[in-house]
Design a protein around this motif. Structure first.
Motif, mmCIF file in Angstrom:
data_model
loop_
_atom_site.group_PDB
_atom_site.id
_atom_site.type_symbol
_atom_site.label_atom_id
_atom_site.label_comp_id
_atom_site.label_asym_id
_atom_site.label_seq_id
_atom_site.Cartn_x
_atom_site.Cartn_y
_atom_site.Cartn_z
ATOM 1 N N ASP A 1 45.941 44.552 30.295
ATOM 2 C CA ASP A 1 44.982 45.029 29.302
ATOM 3 C C ASP A 1 45.114 46.546 29.178
ATOM 4 O O ASP A 1 44.582 47.306 29.994
ATOM 5 C CB ASP A 1 43.568 44.635 29.721
ATOM 6 C CG ASP A 1 42.503 45.066 28.721
ATOM 7 O OD1 ASP A 1 42.850 45.678 27.689
ATOM 8 O OD2 ASP A 1 41.320 44.779 28.993
ATOM 9 N N GLN B 1 38.700 48.722 40.683
ATOM 10 C CA GLN B 1 39.411 47.453 40.547
ATOM 11 C C GLN B 1 40.903 47.631 40.832
ATOM 12 O O GLN B 1 41.485 46.863 41.589
ATOM 13 C CB GLN B 1 39.192 46.885 39.147
ATOM 14 C CG GLN B 1 39.716 45.487 38.976
ATOM 15 C CD GLN B 1 39.445 44.942 37.576
ATOM 16 O OE1 GLN B 1 39.182 45.691 36.643
ATOM 17 N NE2 GLN B 1 39.528 43.638 37.437
ATOM 18 N N ASP C 1 50.421 39.364 41.836
ATOM 19 C CA ASP C 1 49.938 39.273 40.459
ATOM 20 C C ASP C 1 48.533 38.687 40.520
ATOM 21 O O ASP C 1 48.337 37.614 41.083
ATOM 22 C CB ASP C 1 50.877 38.342 39.687
ATOM 23 C CG ASP C 1 50.728 38.454 38.189
ATOM 24 O OD1 ASP C 1 49.717 38.994 37.722
ATOM 25 O OD2 ASP C 1 51.639 37.984 37.492
ATOM 26 N N GLU C 2 47.552 39.420 39.972
ATOM 27 C CA GLU C 2 46.165 38.943 40.052
ATOM 28 C C GLU C 2 45.300 39.609 38.984
ATOM 29 O O GLU C 2 45.314 40.830 38.826
ATOM 30 C CB GLU C 2 45.626 39.284 41.446
ATOM 31 C CG GLU C 2 44.216 38.853 41.721
ATOM 32 C CD GLU C 2 43.797 39.278 43.123
ATOM 33 O OE1 GLU C 2 42.978 40.209 43.224
ATOM 34 O OE2 GLU C 2 44.299 38.691 44.089
ATOM 35 N N ASN C 3 44.538 38.810 38.260
ATOM 36 C CA ASN C 3 43.545 39.306 37.293
ATOM 37 C C ASN C 3 44.086 40.345 36.319
ATOM 38 O O ASN C 3 43.431 41.349 36.033
ATOM 39 C CB ASN C 3 42.322 39.884 38.018
ATOM 40 C CG ASN C 3 41.601 38.855 38.856
ATOM 41 O OD1 ASN C 3 41.571 37.681 38.511
ATOM 42 N ND2 ASN C 3 41.039 39.279 39.966
ATOM 43 N N GLY C 4 45.290 40.137 35.816
ATOM 44 C CA GLY C 4 45.856 41.060 34.839
ATOM 45 C C GLY C 4 46.551 42.270 35.429
ATOM 46 O O GLY C 4 46.984 43.160 34.702
ATOM 47 N N GLN D 1 42.425 49.253 29.678
ATOM 48 C CA GLN D 1 41.956 49.608 31.018
ATOM 49 C C GLN D 1 42.499 50.960 31.486
ATOM 50 O O GLN D 1 42.044 51.514 32.476
ATOM 51 C CB GLN D 1 42.374 48.532 32.034
ATOM 52 C CG GLN D 1 41.700 47.199 31.832
ATOM 53 C CD GLN D 1 40.220 47.278 32.117
ATOM 54 O OE1 GLN D 1 39.764 47.862 33.093
ATOM 55 N NE2 GLN D 1 39.425 46.691 31.235
ATOM 56 N N PHE E 1 43.073 46.283 44.163
ATOM 57 C CA PHE E 1 44.256 45.445 43.979
ATOM 58 C C PHE E 1 45.462 46.052 44.706
ATOM 59 O O PHE E 1 46.164 45.349 45.443
ATOM 60 C CB PHE E 1 44.568 45.262 42.491
ATOM 61 C CG PHE E 1 45.882 44.606 42.255
ATOM 62 C CD1 PHE E 1 46.071 43.255 42.523
ATOM 63 C CD2 PHE E 1 46.967 45.338 41.784
ATOM 64 C CE1 PHE E 1 47.300 42.645 42.323
ATOM 65 C CE2 PHE E 1 48.201 44.741 41.586
ATOM 66 C CZ PHE E 1 48.367 43.390 41.863
#
Length: 167
Positions: free
Chosen positions: A120, A142, A55-58, A123, A146
């Motif tokens: 989000d 991005q 889990d990272e940056n949304g 995105q 990930f």
């Protein structure tokens, strides 16, 4: 394929798939994705999957990666859901395959069942194709980075644990 994808996307729901009077698979609905993998793909596959949860940056990736010995000749066993929806994505496929790159021979593909969440919703554009199986990303690099990093980290940890157990 449809029933398998439904069962894999919702391990919290019990599914019973029958053809005529023969039960093809049955899931308990206990919420355990590994149990659904066992019911659909069998004991050997379920015994050779590696859990992944980052889990990272949304972004979140959770599910199971096939041990690198579970190779396939095509991408049909790269199964992933984006925000609960089964999709096909060249960006995600490439990220998965890059994550496995040092562990697989050329022209071989991994088995994986992944739940990918993008918090989000702006995105991701799901209105690209009438079937909603294709998506467009606001920032494809991005999500690629990930997925790639998460898979590579999970496989590296798994290999390091294997080496420790051999000692």
């Amino acid at each position: 394929d449809l029933m398998e994808h439904l069962a894999l996307s919702r391990p919290d729901i019990s599914f019973k798939f029958m053809v005529g009077s023969q039960t093809k698979f049955y899931t308990s609905g206990n919420g355990e994705l590994k149990e659904v993998i066992y019911r659909i793909y069998g004991k050997d596959v379920a015994a050779n999957v590696i859990p992944i949860d980052f889990d990272e940056n949304g972004f979140r990736i959770k599910g199971y990666l096939g041990n690198p010995t579970l190779v396939r000749s095509n991408r049909n066993h790269e199964i992933y859901f984006l925000n609960g929806r089964f999709i096909r994505s060249s960006v995600l496929s490439k990220a998965i395959e890059e994550g496995y790159k040092e562990y697989l021979m050329q022209h071989k593909f991994p088995l994986c069942v992944l739940q990918i969440t993008v918090e989000d919703k702006s995105q991701v554009d799901v209105n690209v194709h009438p079937t909603k199986k294709e998506v467009r990303y606001k920032n494809p690099n991005q999500i690629f980075n990930f997925i790639y990093t998460s898979i590579n980290s999970a496989l590296t940890s798994y290999k390091n644990q294997e080496i420790e157990l051999e000692r």
